[in-house]
Enzyme design. Structure first.
Site, PDB file in Angstrom:
ATOM      1  N   ARG A  86       0.897  -0.730  -0.209  1.00 40.01           N
ATOM      2  CA  ARG A  86      -0.090  -0.332   0.291  1.00 40.01           C
ATOM      3  C   ARG A  86       0.557   1.141  -0.058  1.00 40.01           C
ATOM      4  NH1 ARG A  86      -1.881   0.968   4.190  1.00 40.01           N
ATOM      5  NH2 ARG A  86      -1.478  -0.805   5.590  1.00 40.01           N
ATOM      6  N   TYR A 216      -1.196  -3.722  -7.338  1.00 39.63           N
ATOM      7  CA  TYR A 216      -0.919  -4.265  -5.365  1.00 39.63           C
ATOM      8  C   TYR A 216      -2.404  -4.012  -4.900  1.00 39.63           C
ATOM      9  CZ  TYR A 216      -0.193  -5.770  -0.863  1.00 39.63           C
ATOM     10  OH  TYR A 216      -0.302  -6.015   0.424  1.00 39.63           O
ATOM     11  N   LYS A 225      -9.478  -2.154   1.624  1.00 43.45           N
ATOM     12  CA  LYS A 225      -9.465  -1.271   2.623  1.00 43.45           C
ATOM     13  C   LYS A 225     -10.711   0.105   2.344  1.00 43.45           C
ATOM     14  CE  LYS A 225      -6.261  -3.475   4.677  1.00 43.45           C
ATOM     15  NZ  LYS A 225      -6.570  -3.810   5.623  1.00 43.45           N
ATOM     16  N   HIS A 245     -11.167  -2.100  11.534  1.00 46.49           N
ATOM     17  CA  HIS A 245      -9.660  -3.098  10.566  1.00 46.49           C
ATOM     18  C   HIS A 245      -9.583  -4.200  11.992  1.00 46.49           C
ATOM     19  CE1 HIS A 245      -5.509  -2.542   9.515  1.00 46.49           C
ATOM     20  NE2 HIS A 245      -5.999  -4.278   8.415  1.00 46.49           N
ATOM     21  N   SER A 267      -1.804  -3.689  10.053  1.00 52.01           N
ATOM     22  CA  SER A 267      -1.265  -4.769   9.669  1.00 52.01           C
ATOM     23  C   SER A 267      -0.327  -5.475   9.571  1.00 52.01           C
ATOM     24  CB  SER A 267      -0.909  -3.803   7.913  1.00 52.01           C
ATOM     25  OG  SER A 267      -2.064  -3.014   8.042  1.00 52.01           O
ATOM     26  N   CYS A 269       0.404  -7.603  11.539  1.00 50.76           N
ATOM     27  CA  CYS A 269       0.761  -8.378  13.361  1.00 50.76           C
ATOM     28  C   CYS A 269       0.023  -9.396  13.975  1.00 50.76           C
ATOM     29  CB  CYS A 269       0.379  -7.340  14.265  1.00 50.76           C
ATOM     30  SG  CYS A 269       1.775  -4.933  13.944  1.00 50.76           S
ATOM     31  N   ASP A 294      -9.731  -9.204   8.966  1.00 57.51           N
ATOM     32  CA  ASP A 294      -9.347  -8.357   8.973  1.00 57.51           C
ATOM     33  C   ASP A 294     -10.792  -7.748   9.364  1.00 57.51           C
ATOM     34  OD1 ASP A 294      -7.289  -6.350   7.662  1.00 57.51           O
ATOM     35  OD2 ASP A 294      -7.909  -6.763   5.916  1.00 57.51           O
ATOM     36  N   ARG A 385       1.455 -12.554  -0.232  1.00 52.55           N
ATOM     37  CA  ARG A 385       0.113 -12.168  -0.457  1.00 52.55           C
ATOM     38  C   ARG A 385       0.022 -13.553  -1.040  1.00 52.55           C
ATOM     39  NH1 ARG A 385      -1.826  -8.383   3.378  1.00 52.55           N
ATOM     40  NH2 ARG A 385      -0.257  -6.569   3.598  1.00 52.55           N
TER      41      ARG A 385
HETATM   42  C1  OXD Z   1      -3.482  -4.614   5.230  1.00 58.12           C
HETATM   43  C2  OXD Z   1      -3.770  -5.570   4.629  1.00 58.12           C
HETATM   44  O1  OXD Z   1      -2.355  -3.893   4.593  1.00 58.12           O
HETATM   45  O2  OXD Z   1      -4.904  -5.625   5.020  1.00 58.12           O
HETATM   46  O3  OXD Z   1      -3.923  -4.414   6.126  1.00 58.12           O
HETATM   47  O4  OXD Z   1      -3.372  -5.678   3.543  1.00 58.12           O
HETATM   48 MN    MN Z   2      -5.591  -4.997   6.975  1.00 59.94          MN
END
Ligand code: OXD
Ligand code: MN
Length: 601
Positions: A86, A216, A225, A245, A267, A269, A294, A385
């Site tokens: 991102r 991406y 998002k 989130h 993100s 974590c 998420d 990913r």
């Molecule tokens: C993030 C994702 O960047 O979930 O938070 O991809």
């Molecule tokens: Mn996320």
């Protein structure tokens, strides 16, 4: 990656699912007039359509087929090396005034931004196919469910969105023919995938997103998002619900008592790992099920918070995923999965750092170059990913499709902190919990471009995703709390605290069940805790640590409060609030003063 390939002309019966809603047709006409595609492909989400698009993507090198014996119906996609995460610096919230976007968002004036984007999009799809994707966020019968359309010139986006959302006819049905119905307008074009022409722009007041110059996922799967969080949070405030989130999981005791817990971590974590946790052997009979990994949309019902997952798939970080860290994710990504930017082995297998077993003697890395274990470069990009349907998850909660959502007993905030923040603590009440969420911080990860490992404040893990003024967002949390007669308890966790030797003190992964169990005990009124200035802290014997190989000193350190560190922490809270320029609600300032007073005694 060759997603810029010429237009594809589908055989009859494919790509012709034209919606009947006039407002949608007018908008598509407007975008087509601007971008001038070679042809328009109206997606219906059918299996036939998938097969056709996969065949075209293989032919045009957008996808590489993996070994079908090991990974049925699974593919690898390589993005442009300049386009792997991102881009927060190029992400804009274009509200009529700067104040509405607030101090944490990049703001751009809507009129000027539309004009700039129109220029970039002018003729951008010449020679390309324009795909029109109808999709739905949330189960068919949920009052919160939203319909969106994404126009894109990327096949990778179409194939990913059909995993990540409920796509096609089902969305058209939900929308119906009312020209004034609420729906999100999303426009995406790869342009020439140039970082100088990469902008992710949100116009919340128009329910519109325009994303250009990137391929991406986090920038281009506009459902995620962009709609479910940035536009979603804006709509949520207006409509009195919450878009967060946050992961959602179910925990069931051997006696069959079930709680649902939501956890907001930044993100990369470990949200996906936590949402798919498998309890260790000691917790025989306990079951953890996944509702979402998420994003959670939550609303008030009977004085409680009910949550649902608007998504239909997981877009998870691959490196570090293994049978040790997340067996349910490994099973989920064993079929019907699109991998992005992992390494490809000579026998059509995929490889990444942290996968089980030894590395392959030779592979092609995420950039498409030869790789051996001696190579200096990583085989997989740190933000590589997987995109996989939720139905692949063996631990999927049976109530994910329930329109009313699941009742939330606890909300957990957590970040990646090497020091200061203990393994777990409970806030005194809702407002105190909102304060702890508003001031949470985390060391940055590869999910966004920029320096990795820098501590930054990330309120409720929403810093990059809140679509309006963060001060109003804090107030919205406080206002929701006032309407809850049975609010979730609020906790903070930190799996990432390190000892003096720089090693993690807590084993994490499945062992996080021990912390989760204490949280559930607290929800049931049975768990012990000591009052501290930051909240209720378990003492070592309040946590079930049986059969865990951990040093007593490590546990003391994990649960300890260092006054000096906390004084610095509270000063950082003040600095953060001050940096927001006067938008922080009075109640949170009061909470900070109370916290500071606790450390002055
Ligand atoms: C993030 C994702 O960047 O979930 O938070 O991809
Ligand atoms: Mn996320």
């Amino acid at each position: 990656m060759n997603d810029l390939a010429p237009a594809i002309f589908p055989p009859k019966g494919i790509g012709d699912a034209k919606p009947s809603n006039k407002a949608v047709l007018d908008w598509v006409h407007e975008i087509a007039t601007l971008t001038q595609p070679e042809n328009i492909f109206w997606c219906d989400g059918s299996e036939r359509e998938r097969e056709f698009l996969i065949a075209e993507s293989l032919r045009q090198n957008v996808l590489i087929e993996l070994n079908g014996k090991k990974f049925p119906r699974s593919y690898l996609h390589r993005s442009s090396p300049n386009d792997v995460a991102r881009v927060e610096q190029f992400t804009f919230v274009c509200t009529p005034t700067k104040e509405e976007a607030g101090p944490t968002n990049n703001w751009a004036e809507p009129g000027e931004t539309y004009a700039k984007l129109r220029e970039l999009l002018s003729g951008a799809m010449r020679g390309r196919t324009m795909f029109v994707i109808p999709y739905m966020m949330g189960p068919a019968d949920s009052p919160l469910t939203k319909v969106g359309f994404e126009i894109t010139d990327s096949k990778y986006v179409v194939l990913s969105l059909r995993i990540m959302t409920r796509m096609g006819e089902i969305a058209l049905k939900r929308l119906g023919n009312d020209p004034s119905a609420e729906w999100n307008r999303g426009v995406h074009s790869l342009l020439d995938v140039n970082p100088d022409r990469r902008f992710i722009c949100h116009f919340p007041q128009d329910n519109t997103i325009i994303s250009v110059g990137s391929g991406y996922g986090g920038n281009v799967l506009l459902s995620k998002k962009c709609l479910a969080l940035r536009i979603g949070s804006y709509l949520a405030r207006k409509q009195n619900w919450m878009a967060e989130h946050i992961l959602i999981l179910g925990v069931e005791s051997p006696e069959g008592r079930k709680h649902y817990v939501a956890a907001a971590f930044p993100s990369a974590c470990g949200k996906t790992n936590f949402a798919m946790l498998i309890p260790p052997a000691h917790f025989k009979g306990w079951k953890v099920t996944t509702v979402g990994d998420d994003i959670g949309w939550m609303r008030i019902r009977d004085g409680r918070l009910y949550a649902g997952n608007p998504e239909n798939g997981y877009f998870g970080v691959v490196p570090g995923t293994s049978y040790k860290s997340n067996p349910n994710a490994m099973r989920s990504i064993a079929h019907d999965t699109i991998y992005t930017n992992v390494a490809l082995t000579d026998d059509g297998d995929v490889w990444w750092e942290g996968k089980d077993g030894p590395p392959p003697a030779h592979a092609i890395d995420w950039r498409g170059d030869d790789w051996t274990p001696q190579s200096k470069e990583k085989a997989a990009h740190p933000n590589s990913r997987f995109t996989t349907p939720t139905r692949n998850n063996p631990a999927l909660d049976p109530d994910v499709e329930k329109g009313e959502g699941v009742p939330i007993s606890a909300i957990i905030f957590g970040g990646r902190r090497s020091d200061t923040v203990p393994l777990v603590y409970q806030a005194f009440d809702w407002n105190h919990g909102v304060y702890s969420g508003a001031t949470m911080a985390s060391e940055t990860t590869a999910a966004a471009t920029g320096a990795v490992g820098r501590v930054r404040r990330d309120p409720m893990a929403m810093l990059p995703f809140c679509g309006y003024n963060i001060g109003d967002y804090f107030q919205h949390w406080l206002d929701i709390g006032k309407q809850l007669t049975n609010p979730p308890l609020i906790f903070n966790v930190n799996w990432f605290r390190k000892g003096a030797d720089g090693k993690f003190l807590w084993p994490g992964f499945g062992e996080n069940m021990r912390v989760l169990k204490w949280i559930i005990d607290r929800c049931e009124g049975s768990g012990g805790a000591l009052k501290s200035p930051i909240g209720w802290l378990p003492s070592p014997h309040d946590l079930d640590l049986a059969e865990l190989d951990i040093d007593h000193n490590a546990v003391d350190e994990l649960l300890g409060l260092d006054h000096e560190e906390w004084q610095k922490e509270i000063a950082a809270h003040k600095e953060f609030f001050d940096s927001l320029g006067g938008v922080v609600p009075e109640e949170l300032q009061k909470q900070r003063e109370q916290l500071a007073a606790g450390f002055e005694l």
